[in-house]
Write a protein that holds these residues in place. Structure first.
Motif, PDB file in Angstrom:
ATOM      1  N   THR A  46       0.841  -1.192   0.000  1.00 46.87           N
ATOM      2  CA  THR A  46       0.000   0.000   0.000  1.00 46.87           C
ATOM      3  C   THR A  46       0.881   1.249   0.000  1.00 46.87           C
ATOM      4  N   SER A 307      -3.945   8.349   5.834  1.00 47.31           N
ATOM      5  CA  SER A 307      -3.744   6.982   6.297  1.00 47.31           C
ATOM      6  C   SER A 307      -5.070   6.207   6.313  1.00 47.31           C
ATOM      7  N   LYS A 311      -6.106   2.863   4.034  1.00 46.18           N
ATOM      8  CA  LYS A 311      -6.564   1.625   4.670  1.00 46.18           C
ATOM      9  C   LYS A 311      -7.945   1.209   4.164  1.00 46.18           C
TER      10      LYS A 311
END
Length: 312
Positions: A46, A307, A311
Protein backbone atom coordinates in the motif's frame (compact mmCIF):
# COMPACT_ATOMS: atom_id res chain seq x y z
CA UNK A 1 -28.34 -8.41 -17.84
CA UNK A 2 -25.70 -9.06 -15.15
CA UNK A 3 -22.48 -7.07 -15.23
CA UNK A 4 -19.40 -9.24 -15.63
CA UNK A 5 -16.24 -7.52 -14.50
CA UNK A 6 -13.39 -7.98 -16.99
CA UNK A 7 -10.05 -7.98 -15.21
CA UNK A 8 -7.29 -5.80 -16.62
CA UNK A 9 -4.12 -7.84 -16.51
CA UNK A 10 -0.60 -6.50 -17.05
CA UNK A 11 2.54 -8.56 -17.58
CA UNK A 12 4.64 -5.82 -15.95
CA UNK A 13 4.86 -4.38 -12.46
CA UNK A 14 6.32 -1.43 -10.59
CA UNK A 15 9.71 -2.08 -8.97
CA UNK A 16 9.85 -2.52 -5.22
CA UNK A 17 12.17 -0.25 -3.24
CA UNK A 18 12.82 -0.69 0.46
CA UNK A 19 13.77 2.32 2.61
CA UNK A 20 15.36 1.94 6.02
CA UNK A 21 17.34 -0.75 7.78
CA UNK A 22 17.00 -3.32 10.53
CA UNK A 23 13.49 -4.01 11.79
CA UNK A 24 12.15 -0.61 10.69
CA UNK A 25 11.74 -0.54 6.92
CA UNK A 26 9.05 0.40 4.44
CA UNK A 27 8.67 -0.99 0.94
CA UNK A 28 6.97 0.92 -1.86
CA UNK A 29 5.97 -0.19 -5.33
CA UNK A 30 5.42 -3.76 -6.49
CA UNK A 31 1.92 -3.34 -7.90
CA UNK A 32 0.85 -4.69 -11.28
CA UNK A 33 -2.35 -2.62 -11.43
CA UNK A 34 -3.32 1.03 -11.56
CA UNK A 35 -3.64 2.80 -8.18
CA UNK A 36 -6.34 1.32 -5.93
CA UNK A 37 -7.51 -1.10 -8.65
CA UNK A 38 -7.74 -3.90 -6.13
CA UNK A 39 -10.57 -5.42 -8.18
CA UNK A 40 -7.98 -6.26 -10.87
CA UNK A 41 -5.26 -7.63 -8.58
CA UNK A 42 -4.30 -7.36 -4.92
CA UNK A 43 -1.94 -4.56 -3.93
CA UNK A 44 1.51 -5.82 -3.01
CA UNK A 45 2.43 -2.73 -0.98
CA UNK A 46 0.00 0.00 0.00
CA UNK A 47 1.13 3.63 -0.43
CA UNK A 48 3.26 5.00 2.41
CA UNK A 49 3.20 8.33 4.26
CA UNK A 50 6.18 10.36 5.40
CA UNK A 51 6.12 13.24 7.88
CA UNK A 52 8.20 16.26 6.91
CA UNK A 53 10.31 18.19 9.40
CA UNK A 54 12.82 20.95 8.65
CA UNK A 55 16.29 21.86 9.82
CA UNK A 56 14.70 25.29 10.45
CA UNK A 57 12.41 23.79 13.08
CA UNK A 58 9.07 25.59 13.23
CA UNK A 59 10.42 28.92 12.01
CA UNK A 60 8.52 28.93 8.71
CA UNK A 61 5.45 27.00 9.87
CA UNK A 62 2.12 28.86 9.75
CA UNK A 63 -0.10 26.05 11.07
CA UNK A 64 -0.99 26.26 14.75
CA UNK A 65 -1.85 22.56 14.72
CA UNK A 66 1.63 21.60 13.55
CA UNK A 67 3.22 23.91 16.13
CA UNK A 68 1.07 22.40 18.88
CA UNK A 69 2.03 18.85 17.89
CA UNK A 70 5.73 19.60 18.34
CA UNK A 71 5.26 21.55 21.57
CA UNK A 72 8.06 20.67 24.00
CA UNK A 73 10.52 19.54 21.32
CA UNK A 74 13.63 21.69 21.75
CA UNK A 75 15.82 20.11 19.06
CA UNK A 76 15.31 18.83 15.53
CA UNK A 77 16.08 15.35 16.85
CA UNK A 78 13.22 15.62 19.34
CA UNK A 79 10.94 16.82 16.54
CA UNK A 80 11.98 13.77 14.53
CA UNK A 81 10.92 11.48 17.38
CA UNK A 82 7.49 13.09 17.46
CA UNK A 83 7.21 12.90 13.66
CA UNK A 84 8.04 9.18 13.71
CA UNK A 85 5.36 8.61 16.37
CA UNK A 86 2.63 10.50 14.49
CA UNK A 87 -0.52 8.43 13.84
CA UNK A 88 -0.35 7.05 10.30
CA UNK A 89 3.34 7.86 9.74
CA UNK A 90 5.53 5.30 7.95
CA UNK A 91 8.77 7.30 7.70
CA UNK A 92 10.33 10.68 8.51
CA UNK A 93 11.38 13.18 5.84
CA UNK A 94 13.96 15.83 6.79
CA UNK A 95 14.12 18.82 4.45
CA UNK A 96 17.30 20.90 4.63
CA UNK A 97 15.73 24.18 3.53
CA UNK A 98 18.17 26.21 5.62
CA UNK A 99 20.91 25.37 3.16
CA UNK A 100 19.44 27.51 0.38
CA UNK A 101 22.06 30.10 -0.68
CA UNK A 102 19.22 32.51 -1.38
CA UNK A 103 17.92 32.08 2.16
CA UNK A 104 19.69 31.32 5.45
CA UNK A 105 22.56 29.63 3.60
CA UNK A 106 23.64 27.26 6.37
CA UNK A 107 26.95 25.54 5.80
CA UNK A 108 27.19 21.90 4.80
CA UNK A 109 28.78 21.09 8.17
CA UNK A 110 25.85 22.69 10.03
CA UNK A 111 23.35 20.69 8.02
CA UNK A 112 25.21 17.40 8.40
CA UNK A 113 25.12 17.92 12.17
CA UNK A 114 21.32 18.20 11.97
CA UNK A 115 21.12 15.11 9.76
CA UNK A 116 23.15 13.08 12.27
CA UNK A 117 21.02 14.34 15.17
CA UNK A 118 17.85 13.21 13.42
CA UNK A 119 19.32 9.85 12.40
CA UNK A 120 20.52 9.19 15.95
CA UNK A 121 17.12 10.12 17.40
CA UNK A 122 14.94 7.72 15.41
CA UNK A 123 14.97 4.16 14.13
CA UNK A 124 12.25 4.86 11.55
CA UNK A 125 13.07 4.91 7.82
CA UNK A 126 14.49 8.27 6.78
CA UNK A 127 14.21 10.44 3.69
CA UNK A 128 16.46 13.49 3.38
CA UNK A 129 15.45 16.30 1.05
CA UNK A 130 17.90 18.92 -0.16
CA UNK A 131 17.47 22.69 -0.23
CA UNK A 132 16.29 22.76 -3.89
CA UNK A 133 19.33 24.72 -5.07
CA UNK A 134 21.04 22.60 -7.73
CA UNK A 135 24.61 23.68 -6.94
CA UNK A 136 24.25 23.50 -3.15
CA UNK A 137 22.51 20.12 -3.28
CA UNK A 138 25.33 18.75 -5.46
CA UNK A 139 27.69 19.61 -2.61
CA UNK A 140 25.35 18.77 0.28
CA UNK A 141 23.57 15.55 -0.62
CA UNK A 142 26.68 13.43 -1.28
CA UNK A 143 27.82 14.40 2.23
CA UNK A 144 24.41 13.35 3.58
CA UNK A 145 24.74 9.99 1.84
CA UNK A 146 28.19 9.53 3.36
CA UNK A 147 27.07 10.52 6.87
CA UNK A 148 24.18 8.03 6.79
CA UNK A 149 26.01 4.95 5.53
CA UNK A 150 24.21 1.77 6.50
CA UNK A 151 20.84 3.49 7.06
CA UNK A 152 19.54 2.84 3.51
CA UNK A 153 18.02 6.31 3.28
CA UNK A 154 16.30 7.94 0.31
CA UNK A 155 18.12 11.04 -0.91
CA UNK A 156 15.80 13.63 -2.49
CA UNK A 157 16.46 14.81 -5.03
CA UNK A 158 18.94 14.75 -7.83
CA UNK A 159 18.14 16.44 -11.12
CA UNK A 160 19.64 16.22 -14.58
CA UNK A 161 21.94 19.15 -13.71
CA UNK A 162 23.54 17.36 -10.73
CA UNK A 163 22.77 13.66 -11.23
CA UNK A 164 26.42 12.64 -11.61
CA UNK A 165 27.52 14.05 -8.25
CA UNK A 166 24.49 12.88 -6.26
CA UNK A 167 23.82 9.66 -8.15
CA UNK A 168 27.44 8.50 -7.93
CA UNK A 169 27.66 9.24 -4.20
CA UNK A 170 24.23 8.13 -3.03
CA UNK A 171 23.51 5.31 -5.44
CA UNK A 172 27.00 3.88 -5.85
CA UNK A 173 29.60 4.92 -3.28
CA UNK A 174 27.32 4.81 -0.23
CA UNK A 175 24.57 2.45 -1.44
CA UNK A 176 21.66 4.74 -0.64
CA UNK A 177 18.43 5.22 -2.61
CA UNK A 178 18.38 8.00 -5.18
CA UNK A 179 15.36 10.24 -5.75
CA UNK A 180 15.23 11.28 -9.41
CA UNK A 181 13.38 14.60 -9.80
CA UNK A 182 11.95 15.85 -13.09
CA UNK A 183 9.40 18.51 -13.96
CA UNK A 184 6.02 17.07 -15.00
CA UNK A 185 7.18 15.46 -18.23
CA UNK A 186 7.27 11.73 -18.93
CA UNK A 187 10.19 12.07 -21.35
CA UNK A 188 12.29 13.99 -18.81
CA UNK A 189 11.47 11.40 -16.14
CA UNK A 190 12.53 8.55 -18.39
CA UNK A 191 15.67 10.35 -19.56
CA UNK A 192 16.84 10.89 -15.99
CA UNK A 193 16.28 7.22 -15.15
CA UNK A 194 18.29 6.24 -18.22
CA UNK A 195 21.15 8.53 -17.17
CA UNK A 196 21.18 7.07 -13.66
CA UNK A 197 21.14 3.53 -15.04
CA UNK A 198 24.03 4.32 -17.36
CA UNK A 199 25.89 5.73 -14.35
CA UNK A 200 25.50 2.32 -12.74
CA UNK A 201 22.72 2.93 -10.22
CA UNK A 202 20.51 -0.16 -9.88
CA UNK A 203 16.79 0.24 -10.64
CA UNK A 204 16.03 -1.06 -7.14
CA UNK A 205 17.83 2.02 -5.79
CA UNK A 206 15.86 4.59 -7.77
CA UNK A 207 12.62 6.34 -6.80
CA UNK A 208 11.03 8.97 -9.02
CA UNK A 209 9.74 12.40 -8.07
CA UNK A 210 8.03 13.30 -11.34
CA UNK A 211 6.92 16.72 -10.12
CA UNK A 212 4.07 18.03 -8.04
CA UNK A 213 2.00 21.11 -7.36
CA UNK A 214 -0.80 21.99 -4.99
CA UNK A 215 -4.26 21.33 -6.40
CA UNK A 216 -5.34 24.29 -8.52
CA UNK A 217 -1.78 25.26 -9.40
CA UNK A 218 -1.11 23.60 -12.74
CA UNK A 219 -2.09 20.32 -11.14
CA UNK A 220 -3.38 18.94 -14.42
CA UNK A 221 0.26 18.62 -15.56
CA UNK A 222 1.01 16.49 -12.49
CA UNK A 223 -2.03 14.29 -13.11
CA UNK A 224 -1.35 13.73 -16.80
CA UNK A 225 2.34 12.98 -16.19
CA UNK A 226 1.66 10.40 -13.49
CA UNK A 227 -1.08 8.78 -15.56
CA UNK A 228 1.23 8.50 -18.57
CA UNK A 229 4.11 7.15 -16.49
CA UNK A 230 1.98 4.39 -14.98
CA UNK A 231 0.41 3.54 -18.33
CA UNK A 232 3.83 3.20 -19.96
CA UNK A 233 5.29 1.26 -17.03
CA UNK A 234 2.47 -1.29 -16.93
CA UNK A 235 0.83 -1.25 -20.35
CA UNK A 236 4.05 -0.95 -22.39
CA UNK A 237 6.33 -2.70 -19.85
CA UNK A 238 8.77 0.23 -20.07
CA UNK A 239 11.50 -0.76 -17.60
CA UNK A 240 12.82 2.81 -17.42
CA UNK A 241 9.51 4.03 -15.98
CA UNK A 242 8.83 1.19 -13.54
CA UNK A 243 10.43 2.95 -10.58
CA UNK A 244 7.99 3.83 -7.77
CA UNK A 245 6.96 7.47 -7.34
CA UNK A 246 7.28 9.62 -4.23
CA UNK A 247 5.58 13.02 -3.99
CA UNK A 248 6.62 15.75 -1.51
CA UNK A 249 3.15 17.24 -1.05
CA UNK A 250 3.68 19.23 2.15
CA UNK A 251 6.06 21.84 0.82
CA UNK A 252 3.75 22.67 -2.09
CA UNK A 253 0.44 22.61 -0.21
CA UNK A 254 1.53 24.79 2.73
CA UNK A 255 3.19 27.46 0.58
CA UNK A 256 0.24 28.58 -1.54
CA UNK A 257 -1.92 31.57 -0.67
CA UNK A 258 -4.90 29.44 0.37
CA UNK A 259 -2.78 28.02 3.21
CA UNK A 260 -0.65 31.10 3.94
CA UNK A 261 -3.18 33.96 3.92
CA UNK A 262 -4.35 34.91 7.40
CA UNK A 263 -8.00 35.18 8.35
CA UNK A 264 -7.47 38.92 8.91
CA UNK A 265 -6.33 39.31 5.30
CA UNK A 266 -8.91 36.94 3.77
CA UNK A 267 -11.85 36.58 6.20
CA UNK A 268 -14.12 35.33 3.41
CA UNK A 269 -11.88 32.29 2.98
CA UNK A 270 -12.65 30.93 6.42
CA UNK A 271 -10.38 29.22 8.95
CA UNK A 272 -6.73 29.28 7.88
CA UNK A 273 -5.86 25.99 9.58
CA UNK A 274 -8.69 24.16 7.82
CA UNK A 275 -7.66 25.66 4.49
CA UNK A 276 -4.10 24.39 4.84
CA UNK A 277 -5.24 20.91 5.81
CA UNK A 278 -7.70 20.92 2.92
CA UNK A 279 -4.97 21.80 0.42
CA UNK A 280 -2.67 19.10 1.79
CA UNK A 281 -5.28 16.35 1.95
CA UNK A 282 -6.80 17.03 -1.46
CA UNK A 283 -3.36 17.19 -3.11
CA UNK A 284 -2.19 13.98 -1.43
CA UNK A 285 -5.37 12.06 -2.26
CA UNK A 286 -5.13 13.18 -5.88
CA UNK A 287 -1.51 12.17 -6.44
CA UNK A 288 -2.14 8.80 -4.78
CA UNK A 289 -5.05 8.21 -7.14
CA UNK A 290 -2.79 9.09 -10.08
CA UNK A 291 0.03 6.73 -9.16
CA UNK A 292 2.22 8.06 -6.36
CA UNK A 293 3.51 5.24 -4.14
CA UNK A 294 4.43 7.52 -1.23
CA UNK A 295 3.55 11.04 -0.12
CA UNK A 296 5.25 13.44 2.29
CA UNK A 297 2.91 15.46 4.52
CA UNK A 298 3.17 17.79 7.55
CA UNK A 299 -0.05 18.17 9.51
CA UNK A 300 -1.12 15.43 11.95
CA UNK A 301 -4.71 15.67 10.73
CA UNK A 302 -3.61 15.30 7.11
CA UNK A 303 -1.48 12.27 7.92
CA UNK A 304 -4.29 10.58 9.85
CA UNK A 305 -6.83 11.37 7.09
CA UNK A 306 -4.70 10.03 4.24
CA UNK A 307 -3.74 6.98 6.30
CA UNK A 308 -7.44 6.23 6.79
CA UNK A 309 -8.11 6.70 3.07
CA UNK A 310 -5.35 4.23 2.17
CA UNK A 311 -6.56 1.63 4.67
CA UNK A 312 -10.18 1.87 3.52
Amino acid sequence: MPFNQKLQKFNAKINTVTIGSGDKTVTIGGDSTYPFYSFDAPSENTPKIGVEISDMGLENVVSEGIKAYYDGASTIGEMAKKAAAMEGADFVALILEGGDPNGVNKSVDELIAVVKDVADSIDAPLVVEGCKNVEKDAELLPKVAEALQGRNVLILSEKEENYKAIGAAAGLAYNQIVGAESADDINLAKQLNVLLSQLGVAPSNIVMNVGTAAVGYGFEYVVSTMDRVKAAALGQADAQLQMPIITPVADEAWNVKEAMASEDDMPEWGNQEERGIGMEVSTAASVLACGSNAVILKHPTSVATISKLIKE
